[in-house]
Scaffold this motif. Structure first.
Motif, PDB file in Angstrom:
ATOM      1  N   ALA A  14       0.873  -1.171   0.000  1.00 21.99           N
ATOM      2  CA  ALA A  14       0.000   0.000   0.000  1.00 21.99           C
ATOM      3  C   ALA A  14       0.913   1.224   0.000  1.00 21.99           C
ATOM      4  O   ALA A  14       2.138   1.099   0.096  1.00 21.99           O
ATOM      5  CB  ALA A  14      -0.909  -0.006   1.220  1.00 21.99           C
ATOM      6  N   SER A  15       0.359   2.427  -0.107  1.00 26.19           N
ATOM      7  CA  SER A  15       1.228   3.602  -0.159  1.00 26.19           C
ATOM      8  C   SER A  15       0.492   4.862   0.274  1.00 26.19           C
ATOM      9  O   SER A  15      -0.747   4.917   0.294  1.00 26.19           O
ATOM     10  CB  SER A  15       1.775   3.807  -1.581  1.00 26.19           C
ATOM     11  N   GLY A  16       1.286   5.866   0.615  1.00 25.53           N
ATOM     12  CA  GLY A  16       0.764   7.186   0.946  1.00 25.53           C
ATOM     13  C   GLY A  16       1.879   8.198   0.815  1.00 25.53           C
ATOM     14  O   GLY A  16       3.042   7.838   0.643  1.00 25.53           O
ATOM     15  N   ARG A  17       1.527   9.477   0.892  1.00 26.04           N
ATOM     16  CA  ARG A  17       2.524  10.551   0.781  1.00 26.04           C
ATOM     17  C   ARG A  17       2.291  11.578   1.863  1.00 26.04           C
ATOM     18  O   ARG A  17       1.183  11.686   2.414  1.00 26.04           O
ATOM     19  CB  ARG A  17       2.469  11.217  -0.603  1.00 26.04           C
ATOM     20  N   ALA A  18       3.339  12.335   2.156  1.00 27.15           N
ATOM     21  CA  ALA A  18       3.253  13.426   3.123  1.00 27.15           C
ATOM     22  C   ALA A  18       3.822  14.682   2.496  1.00 27.15           C
ATOM     23  O   ALA A  18       4.938  14.665   1.959  1.00 27.15           O
ATOM     24  CB  ALA A  18       4.013  13.083   4.402  1.00 27.15           C
ATOM     25  N   SER A  19       3.069  15.748   2.540  1.00 28.40           N
ATOM     26  CA  SER A  19       3.562  17.036   2.061  1.00 28.40           C
ATOM     27  C   SER A  19       4.557  17.602   3.077  1.00 28.40           C
ATOM     28  O   SER A  19       4.719  17.070   4.182  1.00 28.40           O
ATOM     29  CB  SER A  19       2.402  18.015   1.886  1.00 28.40           C
ATOM     30  N   GLU A  20       5.200  18.679   2.706  1.00 29.12           N
ATOM     31  CA  GLU A  20       6.122  19.336   3.631  1.00 29.12           C
ATOM     32  C   GLU A  20       5.398  19.774   4.904  1.00 29.12           C
ATOM     33  O   GLU A  20       5.893  19.609   6.014  1.00 29.12           O
ATOM     34  CB  GLU A  20       6.767  20.553   2.944  1.00 29.12           C
ATOM     35  N   GLU A  21       4.203  20.347   4.726  1.00 30.49           N
ATOM     36  CA  GLU A  21       3.430  20.817   5.877  1.00 30.49           C
ATOM     37  C   GLU A  21       3.010  19.646   6.759  1.00 30.49           C
ATOM     38  O   GLU A  21       3.053  19.727   7.996  1.00 30.49           O
ATOM     39  CB  GLU A  21       2.205  21.592   5.394  1.00 30.49           C
ATOM     40  N   GLU A  22       2.610  18.553   6.142  1.00 27.60           N
ATOM     41  CA  GLU A  22       2.195  17.377   6.911  1.00 27.60           C
ATOM     42  C   GLU A  22       3.376  16.755   7.644  1.00 27.60           C
ATOM     43  O   GLU A  22       3.225  16.258   8.767  1.00 27.60           O
ATOM     44  CB  GLU A  22       1.532  16.367   5.985  1.00 27.60           C
ATOM     45  N   THR A  23       4.534  16.803   7.036  1.00 26.14           N
ATOM     46  CA  THR A  23       5.736  16.266   7.679  1.00 26.14           C
ATOM     47  C   THR A  23       6.086  17.074   8.915  1.00 26.14           C
ATOM     48  O   THR A  23       6.347  16.522   9.990  1.00 26.14           O
ATOM     49  CB  THR A  23       6.915  16.264   6.696  1.00 26.14           C
ATOM     50  N   SER A  24       6.088  18.391   8.779  1.00 25.16           N
ATOM     51  CA  SER A  24       6.373  19.257   9.931  1.00 25.16           C
ATOM     52  C   SER A  24       5.336  19.070  11.033  1.00 25.16           C
ATOM     53  O   SER A  24       5.673  19.029  12.225  1.00 25.16           O
ATOM     54  CB  SER A  24       6.408  20.725   9.487  1.00 25.16           C
ATOM     55  N   ALA A  25       4.078  18.947  10.636  1.00 26.22           N
ATOM     56  CA  ALA A  25       3.013  18.750  11.620  1.00 26.22           C
ATOM     57  C   ALA A  25       3.193  17.430  12.362  1.00 26.22           C
ATOM     58  O   ALA A  25       2.924  17.341  13.568  1.00 26.22           O
ATOM     59  CB  ALA A  25       1.647  18.801  10.944  1.00 26.22           C
ATOM     60  N   ALA A  26       3.660  16.396  11.670  1.00 26.47           N
ATOM     61  CA  ALA A  26       3.877  15.103  12.315  1.00 26.47           C
ATOM     62  C   ALA A  26       5.021  15.169  13.321  1.00 26.47           C
ATOM     63  O   ALA A  26       4.968  14.537  14.378  1.00 26.47           O
ATOM     64  CB  ALA A  26       4.158  14.030  11.262  1.00 26.47           C
TER      65      ALA A  26
END
Length: 221
Positions: free
Chosen positions: A114-126
């Motif tokens: 399976a797969s997914g992606r993280a934007s820059e904003e989502e990465t920082s939020a995580a």
């Protein structure tokens, strides 16, 4: 018991190892590919087309990869070991910038990953959310995995692979949390340690001789 893994990856090697581990008997229920904004792997698994789109620099730079060399191994497996089919795909990638994955091969890949992606904003939020909820600082690559894993939680435990110490990416972590991560204790004096280097001529024979001498005398100055 069964367990799932989310793997932040750009070159596909670590998660391909998960597929091998499953074949060897590890009870892996799901392998989740986590990509940053350079999401060719996610686009391939969801859209069926492996096509270059240019690399955009990110705060998770080890994943800024457009052509994942280890994906070719999974593609070979998905084609049932048909090397000619893989060569044709790789030729199309080189000459045309991409190719559409054959339906049978794509079906196999989707069964395995399976797969997914993280934007820059989502990465920082995580990064910020992980610190707030657990007290742990994580690096941006690990944060990509944590963000994507959230979308695949279920009854089976989910393990998200961490990739690096947050101090390796202090600017990104500080921007997300306000805290600048310190080097781990074993490396705290790293920048104060003496630097050791050996200059060698630009000559293969000389380099081979140097390497052999160091193998024989590993503590030579």
């Amino acid at each position: 018991r069964a367990v799932s893994f989310t793997v932040p990856t750009g070159n596909f090697g670590d998660i391909y190892a998960g597929l091998i581990a499953r074949r060897m008997g590890l009870p892996v229920e799901r392998l989740v590919v986590a990509t940053n904004q350079n999401d060719i792997l996610h686009r391939t698994l969801t859209g069926g087309e492996y096509r270059k789109a240019g690399v955009r620099p990110s705060i998770s730079p080890s994943m800024d990869i457009e052509v994942a060399s280890n994906f070719e191994r999974a593609l070979h497996d998905a084609h049932g070991g048909d090397s000619a089919a893989v060569r044709a795909d790789m030729t199309a990638l080189r000459e045309e910038g991409g190719f559409r994955v054959a339906q049978g091969a794509l079906s196999a890949l989707r069964d395995w990953f399976a797969s997914g992606r993280a934007s820059e904003e989502e990465t920082s939020a995580a990064i910020a959310r992980t610190l707030r909820e657990t007290g742990h600082l994580v690096c941006p690559h690990t944060a990509v995995g944590l963000h994507v894993a959230e979308g695949f939680l279920g009854a089976v435990p989910m393990v998200t692979l961490a990739t690096a110490h947050p101090a390796k990416f202090p600017e990104a972590v500080e921007a997300a949390t306000g805290l600048r991560p310190a080097l781990p204790p074993r490396m705290a004096d790293l920048y104060d340690r003496p630097e050791r280097l050996t200059r060698a001529p630009n000559d293969l024979s000389a380099l081979q001789t140097l390497i052999r001498s160091r193998i024989e005398r590993p503590h030579a100055a």
